[in-house]
Design a protein around this motif. Structure first.
Motif, PDB file in Angstrom:
ATOM      1  N   HIS A 256       0.895  -1.357   0.095  1.00  0.00           N
ATOM      2  CA  HIS A 256      -0.123   0.121   0.087  1.00  0.00           C
ATOM      3  C   HIS A 256       0.765   1.215   0.079  1.00  0.00           C
ATOM      4  O   HIS A 256       0.179   2.318   0.318  1.00  0.00           O
ATOM      5  CB  HIS A 256      -1.090   0.049   1.405  1.00  0.00           C
TER       6      HIS A 256
ATOM      7  N   LYS B  21      -4.924   1.758  -3.773  1.00  0.00           N
ATOM      8  CA  LYS B  21      -4.343   0.392  -3.457  1.00  0.00           C
ATOM      9  C   LYS B  21      -5.010  -0.250  -2.240  1.00  0.00           C
ATOM     10  O   LYS B  21      -5.193  -1.418  -2.507  1.00  0.00           O
ATOM     11  CB  LYS B  21      -2.836   0.679  -3.027  1.00  0.00           C
TER      12      LYS B  21
ATOM     13  N   ASP C 178       4.416  -2.965  -6.823  1.00  0.00           N
ATOM     14  CA  ASP C 178       3.694  -3.091  -8.002  1.00  0.00           C
ATOM     15  C   ASP C 178       3.954  -3.530  -9.242  1.00  0.00           C
ATOM     16  O   ASP C 178       3.206  -4.144 -10.036  1.00  0.00           O
ATOM     17  CB  ASP C 178       3.155  -1.461  -8.389  1.00  0.00           C
TER      18      ASP C 178
END
Length: 227
Positions: free
Chosen positions: A90, A210, A115
């Motif tokens: 996150h 996220k 990511d």
């Protein structure tokens, strides 16, 4: 800082380099990593976070020798590990794992919480080898696997604990791309900066998105005999 360095480049990329040999995860290395993440978050000019190792390893996973000799700290260590992984998941910037070498078990969890992931094309494996070392994976970590890996990737890299090369990892969508060693950081920067494009995405908005789309639902394990 000992064992971990943070560099800020003019293009807005922040690079955390783990410098603890095999970069095994224990209380000390997790603190170093969180301190480095704090440093990146404090820099308002940072646009992209990249993590990498040096030498043969990105991370060789949990420091099992440390865990065995610190049984009284096991539960706190595991909670810190889970919290750190979700912090990366996150993180309020685009994140890229530049996987410079072998990336096993706990180290592979660190990588997939980013990511994006880039592996060397010529060297290094990514794998979850718990099946081979008679260990079970805790519920908080299973939740991460289910968010991040396809059924095929789970089968090959986790259930059967195969050592996956960079090109194989691309096919399984464990990583996004491969690069030769000399281009690993440049390729990782490119992915991170392309993620932002020309959009002026605020950190808080990115982090909230996220959290909403990849929610953390299992905060702790009911069975701490599992790692």
């Amino acid at each position: 800082m000992m064992g971990m360095s943070v560099e800020f480049h003019d293009d807005g990329c922040a690079i955390i380099t783990m410098r603890n040999g095999q970069n095994r995860l224990n209380v000390s290395t997790l603190k170093q990593l969180n301190d480095a993440l704090d440093t990146v978050e404090r820099n308002v000019s940072a646009k992209v976070l990249i993590t990498t190792g040096e030498g043969r390893f990105y991370s060789n996973g949990i420091d099992l020798d440390w865990v065995a000799s610190h049984e009284g700290e096991r539960e706190q260590f595991l909670q810190t590990l889970w919290d750190t992984l979700w912090r990366i998941m996150h993180f309020p910037l685009p994140t890229v794992a530049a996987i410079n070498g072998h990336c096993f078990a706990g180290g592979a969890f660190v990588a997939i919480c980013h990511d994006y992931r880039v592996m060397r094309s010529d060297r290094g494996w990514i794998s979850w080898n718990e099946t081979l070392i008679h260990m079970r994976i805790s519920d908080p970590l299973i939740e991460i696997l289910q968010h991040k890996l396809s059924a095929e990737a789970l089968r090959e890299s986790v259930i059967f604990a195969k050592r996956i090369t960079g090109p194989e990892a691309v096919k399984l969508k464990i990583v996004d791309s491969t690069e030769e060693e000399d281009n690993l950081i440049a390729g990782s920067k490119r992915l991170g900066l392309q993620a932002l494009g020309n959009n002026n995405i605020q950190r808080a908005d990115l982090q909230n998105m996220k959290k909403d789309l990849i929610p953390r639902q299992i905060l702790q394990s009911v069975n701490t005999s599992k790692l």
